[in-house]
Write a protein that holds these residues in place. Structure first.
Motif: not given
Length: 190
Positions: A29-30, A36, A58-59, A65-66, A86, A88, A91, A124
């Motif tokens: 994850d971010q 990302s 994930q974002g 963003d994801g 994924t 976000a 985003g 996603t």
């Protein structure tokens, strides 16, 4: 075999081998803004995402963003309960790339159920990209079970891209979603 947890916040996870089996959690994850995560599971023969698998890229909570998740191998098996995310919150959703030689979406006897695919499409974008190169496999994608999903505030896309044929034998229904179908030879809708 991963039965536990692999965590690489704001990073990249790459796992390569002859055959891979995951029933644990892989998280990229971010945390840092605009960066990302990326997860790549690449096997020469088979990638299995077993029940209890969780792959997230994930974002960030505030922006971004994801990420990107790739599962590639001669054969993929996504069993009931495997989850990919994924999403976000602020985003665009990221992408999950499934890259086998052939792929079948079916209630039983396939590589993934339509229910699991629909669940993934809520969080996603999903691209199924068949490839060629095996004598006993054609590079086809078969939709033998009805696929349906309702995306959240950000639309998600299912892309079916076959080196040879895409055979849609059941309905595909997207609420706040998109469908892209392309192939090297034929698109057959029954």
């Amino acid at each position: 075999i991963n039965l536990g947890e692999i965590l690489a916040q704001s990073g990249e996870v790459g796992i390569y081998g002859a055959a891979l089996r995951n029933t644990g959690s892989i998280n990229a994850d971010q945390v840092v803004r605009e960066v990302s995560g990326r997860i790549v599971l690449l096997a020469k023969e088979e990638v299995i995402l077993g029940a209890g698998s969780l792959l997230t890229a994930q974002g960030g909570a505030d922006s971004g963003d994801g990420g990107f998740i790739e599962t590639s191998g001669r054969h993929l098996s996504i069993t009931d309960g495997a989850r990919v995310d994924t999403l976000a919150p602020h985003g665009k959703a990221g992408t999950w790339l499934l890259d086998p030689m052939d792929f079948t979406i079916a209630a039983t006897g396939g590589d993934m159920t339509a229910g699991d695919l629909g669940t993934a499409l809520v969080t996603t974008n999903v691209t199924i990209l068949s490839s060629s190169g095996a004598v006993d496999l054609n590079g086809d994608i078969h939709v033998n079970d009805a696929v349906a999903w309702t995306a959240g505030s950000s639309p998600t896309t299912l892309t079916l891209n076959a080196v040879r044929d895409v055979n849609v034998n059941q309905a595909i229904t997207a609420t706040n979603g998109n469908l892209v179908v392309c192939c090297g030879r034929d698109i057959n809708v029954r």
